[in-house]
Design a protein around this motif. Structure first.
Motif, PDB file in Angstrom:
ATOM      1  N   UNK A  19       0.835  -1.210   0.000  1.00 24.24           N
ATOM      2  CA  UNK A  19       0.000   0.000   0.000  1.00 24.24           C
ATOM      3  C   UNK A  19       0.867   1.256   0.000  1.00 24.24           C
ATOM      4  N   UNK A  20       1.931   1.254   0.798  1.00 25.43           N
ATOM      5  CA  UNK A  20       2.820   2.412   0.853  1.00 25.43           C
ATOM      6  C   UNK A  20       3.548   2.609  -0.474  1.00 25.43           C
ATOM      7  N   UNK A  21       3.991   1.518  -1.092  1.00 21.63           N
ATOM      8  CA  UNK A  21       4.657   1.608  -2.394  1.00 21.63           C
ATOM      9  C   UNK A  21       3.707   2.218  -3.428  1.00 21.63           C
ATOM     10  N   UNK A  22       2.470   1.740  -3.461  1.00 21.94           N
ATOM     11  CA  UNK A  22       1.492   2.282  -4.411  1.00 21.94           C
ATOM     12  C   UNK A  22       1.255   3.764  -4.172  1.00 21.94           C
ATOM     13  N   UNK A  23       1.130   4.144  -2.908  1.00 22.82           N
ATOM     14  CA  UNK A  23       0.893   5.558  -2.580  1.00 22.82           C
ATOM     15  C   UNK A  23       2.108   6.403  -2.936  1.00 22.82           C
ATOM     16  N   UNK A  24       3.313   5.901  -2.670  1.00 24.92           N
ATOM     17  CA  UNK A  24       4.520   6.644  -3.024  1.00 24.92           C
ATOM     18  C   UNK A  24       4.623   6.806  -4.531  1.00 24.92           C
ATOM     19  N   UNK A  25       4.334   5.747  -5.284  1.00 25.95           N
ATOM     20  CA  UNK A  25       4.379   5.849  -6.743  1.00 25.95           C
ATOM     21  C   UNK A  25       3.392   6.912  -7.242  1.00 25.95           C
ATOM     22  N   UNK A  26       2.190   6.942  -6.660  1.00 24.03           N
ATOM     23  CA  UNK A  26       1.201   7.967  -7.026  1.00 24.03           C
ATOM     24  C   UNK A  26       1.721   9.367  -6.656  1.00 24.03           C
ATOM     25  N   UNK A  27       2.288   9.480  -5.465  1.00 24.94           N
ATOM     26  CA  UNK A  27       2.788  10.777  -5.009  1.00 24.94           C
ATOM     27  C   UNK A  27       3.931  11.283  -5.886  1.00 24.94           C
ATOM     28  N   UNK A  28       4.833  10.392  -6.276  1.00 23.53           N
ATOM     29  CA  UNK A  28       5.933  10.787  -7.169  1.00 23.53           C
ATOM     30  C   UNK A  28       5.371  11.276  -8.503  1.00 23.53           C
ATOM     31  N   UNK A  29       4.384  10.565  -9.008  1.00 22.38           N
ATOM     32  CA  UNK A  29       3.737  10.973 -10.248  1.00 22.38           C
ATOM     33  C   UNK A  29       3.051  12.330 -10.072  1.00 22.38           C
ATOM     34  N   UNK A  30       2.357  12.515  -8.944  1.00 22.77           N
ATOM     35  CA  UNK A  30       1.618  13.750  -8.685  1.00 22.77           C
ATOM     36  C   UNK A  30       2.524  14.980  -8.607  1.00 22.77           C
ATOM     37  N   UNK A 106      11.091  15.119  -4.336  1.00 20.91           N
ATOM     38  CA  UNK A 106      11.168  13.723  -3.909  1.00 20.91           C
ATOM     39  C   UNK A 106      10.759  13.614  -2.441  1.00 20.91           C
ATOM     40  N   UNK A 107      11.279  14.504  -1.615  1.00 18.64           N
ATOM     41  CA  UNK A 107      10.937  14.515  -0.188  1.00 18.64           C
ATOM     42  C   UNK A 107       9.449  14.828  -0.014  1.00 18.64           C
ATOM     43  N   UNK A 108       8.934  15.768  -0.799  1.00 20.38           N
ATOM     44  CA  UNK A 108       7.501  16.083  -0.728  1.00 20.38           C
ATOM     45  C   UNK A 108       6.654  14.848  -1.029  1.00 20.38           C
ATOM     46  N   UNK A 109       7.063  14.063  -2.007  1.00 17.91           N
ATOM     47  CA  UNK A 109       6.309  12.868  -2.387  1.00 17.91           C
ATOM     48  C   UNK A 109       6.297  11.844  -1.260  1.00 17.91           C
ATOM     49  N   UNK A 110       7.438  11.592  -0.644  1.00 13.26           N
ATOM     50  CA  UNK A 110       7.465  10.599   0.441  1.00 13.26           C
ATOM     51  C   UNK A 110       6.711  11.132   1.645  1.00 13.26           C
ATOM     52  N   UNK A 111       6.814  12.432   1.911  1.00 17.25           N
ATOM     53  CA  UNK A 111       6.068  13.008   3.034  1.00 17.25           C
ATOM     54  C   UNK A 111       4.563  12.892   2.816  1.00 17.25           C
TER      55      UNK A 111
END
Length: 146
Positions: A19-30, A106-111
């Motif tokens: 779930x975290x990987x999927x959310x991080x991938x979405x966040x990086x894309x966003x 990158x930091x914004x996406x992981x946060x």
């Protein structure tokens, strides 16, 4: 089978990780970055210590060299890293200016992904969760060296 039969640490770690990987991938894309989780992890290791060899990176991220090589190829194609000879046939992997320019994104996406994942948790719960996972990792690393 009842739901409690699935209350196993490994099962829930896997669910949470995926779930975290999927959310991080979405966040990086966003945030407009052409990165995925695996590439993010490699970049984080390089931000801590630039110039590592591919073998060192593979060992640190716990992935085989082929998987790391695929991620490095994509990072290189997207201009985030470059390979430079260190000694003999050994290459070092170095971050480019583009990687440093995008570090905040990158930091914004992981946060963002982490914020969503820890919704409803207190700071103490979050901190204990991190310590719990570190302990598991340390114990298993220790037991794997015997």
């Amino acid at each position: 089978m009842s739901d409690t039969e699935y209350d196993l640490l490994g099962v829930w770690l896997d669910y949470a990780f995926n779930s975290l990987v999927s959310e991080l991938n979405r966040s990086l894309h966003d945030v407009g970055l052409p990165l995925n989780h695996a590439q993010f992890v490699i970049l984080q290791h390089l931000f801590k210590k630039d110039g590592q060899s591919q073998m060192d990176i593979a060992r640190r991220v716990g992935k085989d060299r082929a998987a790391v090589s695929r991620s490095l190829n994509t990072l290189e194609e997207n201009g985030f890293i470059l390979r430079k000879a260190l000694s003999g046939s050994k290459n070092g992997i170095f971050l480019t200016e583009k990687a440093f320019e995008n570090r905040e994104k990158i930091i914004d996406a992981i946060n963002l992904a982490t914020f969503k994942g820890r919704e409803g948790m207190t700071e103490e719960e979050y901190t204990h969760g991190i310590e719990f996972l570190k302990r598991i990792h340390k114990n298993l690393q220790k037991s794997g060296r015997r």
